[in-house]
Design an enzyme around this catalytic site. Structure first.
Site, PDB file in Angstrom:
ATOM      1  N   PRO A  29       0.771  -1.231   0.000  1.00  0.00           N
ATOM      2  CA  PRO A  29       0.000   0.000   0.000  1.00  0.00           C
ATOM      3  C   PRO A  29       0.810   1.293   0.000  1.00  0.00           C
ATOM      4  O   PRO A  29       0.918   1.956   1.006  1.00  0.00           O
ATOM      5  CB  PRO A  29      -0.849  -0.120   1.273  1.00  0.00           C
ATOM      6  CG  PRO A  29      -0.082  -1.036   2.162  1.00  0.00           C
ATOM      7  CD  PRO A  29       0.797  -1.854   1.299  1.00  0.00           C
ATOM      8  N   GLU A  30       1.374   1.693  -1.140  1.00  0.00           N
ATOM      9  CA  GLU A  30       1.774   3.092  -1.307  1.00  0.00           C
ATOM     10  C   GLU A  30       0.767   3.693  -2.274  1.00  0.00           C
ATOM     11  O   GLU A  30      -0.158   2.999  -2.716  1.00  0.00           O
ATOM     12  CB  GLU A  30       3.226   3.193  -1.812  1.00  0.00           C
ATOM     13  CG  GLU A  30       4.192   2.637  -0.765  1.00  0.00           C
ATOM     14  CD  GLU A  30       5.648   3.047  -0.930  1.00  0.00           C
ATOM     15  OE1 GLU A  30       5.926   4.038  -1.620  1.00  0.00           O
ATOM     16  OE2 GLU A  30       6.501   2.362  -0.352  1.00  0.00           O
ATOM     17  N   LYS A  35      -2.796   7.852  -0.030  1.00  0.00           N
ATOM     18  CA  LYS A  35      -3.083   6.464   0.340  1.00  0.00           C
ATOM     19  C   LYS A  35      -4.532   6.285   0.769  1.00  0.00           C
ATOM     20  O   LYS A  35      -4.880   5.239   1.310  1.00  0.00           O
ATOM     21  CB  LYS A  35      -2.117   6.027   1.448  1.00  0.00           C
ATOM     22  CG  LYS A  35      -0.651   6.104   1.026  1.00  0.00           C
ATOM     23  CD  LYS A  35       0.297   5.961   2.201  1.00  0.00           C
ATOM     24  CE  LYS A  35       1.717   6.316   1.768  1.00  0.00           C
ATOM     25  NZ  LYS A  35       2.622   6.439   2.935  1.00  0.00           N
ATOM     26  N   ARG A  63      10.597   4.356  11.207  1.00  0.00           N
ATOM     27  CA  ARG A  63      10.510   3.684   9.901  1.00  0.00           C
ATOM     28  C   ARG A  63      11.912   3.307   9.465  1.00  0.00           C
ATOM     29  O   ARG A  63      12.896   3.950   9.841  1.00  0.00           O
ATOM     30  CB  ARG A  63       9.887   4.604   8.847  1.00  0.00           C
ATOM     31  CG  ARG A  63       8.533   5.161   9.207  1.00  0.00           C
ATOM     32  CD  ARG A  63       7.477   4.081   9.416  1.00  0.00           C
ATOM     33  NE  ARG A  63       7.303   3.228   8.258  1.00  0.00           N
ATOM     34  CZ  ARG A  63       6.579   3.554   7.192  1.00  0.00           C
ATOM     35  NH1 ARG A  63       5.956   4.697   7.124  1.00  0.00           N
ATOM     36  NH2 ARG A  63       6.474   2.720   6.182  1.00  0.00           N
TER      37      ARG A  63
END
Length: 268
Positions: free
Chosen positions: A2-3, A52, A257
């Site tokens: 999911p980008e 997104k 991240r």
DNA sequence: TCCTTATGTACAA
DNA sequence: TGTACCTAAGGAC
């Protein structure tokens, strides 16, 4: 995966399969049952993405979907398989089905609520209405690193961890450089590269960022095998040699991240 | 069978 | 900055 490219592809796919139909709407998992009961049998007119965020357009309201880290959509031709108990939202017609699992958001919202979502998102390289200057105004005033700014959806919408790592590599930019030290020319180049890369991502439904002259065939390397599916320079290639200079690709934790970069190729 | 990991975000302290 | 949340796959036992 999911980008932003994934979400825009989903908007296209939902539109192709369901626009103009009145699908049966269910929530086998249960968390969306009340809304599903309201929506079932009502017309779906299309779907739209911003970054997104995915919006399914039903006649009287929107379904707002965000996949988060784990969310997935399985689309296919009817008949739909027996629903499993993790399916949050199922659309089904005589010809197609779509199963949504694991989203961080799946909610019925009004026009005004949808506008509020748009208002808190930065420009999306995949949208025609995007203004890259709006992103640059924030970047050029910020002492935050460009790596962190690229993941901030208020600054630019749709870029995720893979596109961040790859676009910084492609432009030789040190991920720790402050946003205010990014020049207008550099931002123009990064933005147009993102537009091209992400459009290709929508087309192929995967992320490929390696230039033709650097592909495994062109470089005499063995073909790359990675479970995210695409061909990349540095993303998740920790401790492996850089495709261009041979230096070891590094990783670090930045704002919770994983950051990946080549310390040799990205010194600017 | 359990543990880790992941392309994300929101909220509390 | 830490933690919670949503799911599934792969690897270690």
């Amino acid at each position: 995966m999911p980008e932003g490219h994934t979400i825009h592809r989903l908007a296209q796919d939902y539109t192709a399969r369901f626009a103009g139909s009145a699908p049966r709407v269910t929530s086998p998992q249960g968390k969306f049952s009340d809304a599903a009961a309201l929506l079932t049998g009502t017309p779906l007119t299309g779907a739209e993405a911003h970054g997104k965020h995915l919006f399914l357009a039903f006649e009287a309201s929107w379904v707002h979907i965000h996949l988060g880290l784990f969310g997935k959509v399985a689309l296919g031709d009817a008949p739909a398989p027996p629903p499993t108990d993790t399916v949050r939202l199922r659309l089904a017609t005589g010809t197609s089905y779509a199963d949504l699992r694991g989203p961080t958001t799946c909610a019925l919202i009004t026009d005004a609520e949808k506008q509020a979502v748009h208002a808190r998102l930065g420009p999306d390289p995949l949208r025609e209405d995007a203004d890259p200057g709006a992103a640059y105004r924030r970047i050029s005033r910020s002492r935050t690193t460009i790596a962190a700014l690229l993941l901030d959806q208020k600054v630019i919408a749709g870029v995720g961890n893979v596109y961040r790592a790859e676009v910084l590599f492609r432009h030789g930019v040190d991920p720790y450089r402050a946003g205010k030290d990014v020049t207008p020319a550099e931002w123009d180049a990064i933005w147009s590269d993102l537009v091209a890369l992400m459009r290709e991502g929508v087309r192929n439904n995967r992320i490929d960022t390696v230039r033709p002259e650097h592909t495994p065939e062109a470089m005499g390397r063995p073909p790359r095998v990675d479970d995210h599916g695409g061909e990349v320079y540095v993303y998740r290639r920790t401790h492996q040699p850089c495709h261009l200079c041979g230096e070891t690709v590094r990783t670090a934790d930045l704002a919770a991240r994983n950051l990946f970069w080549c310390p040799d190729c990205q010194q600017n």
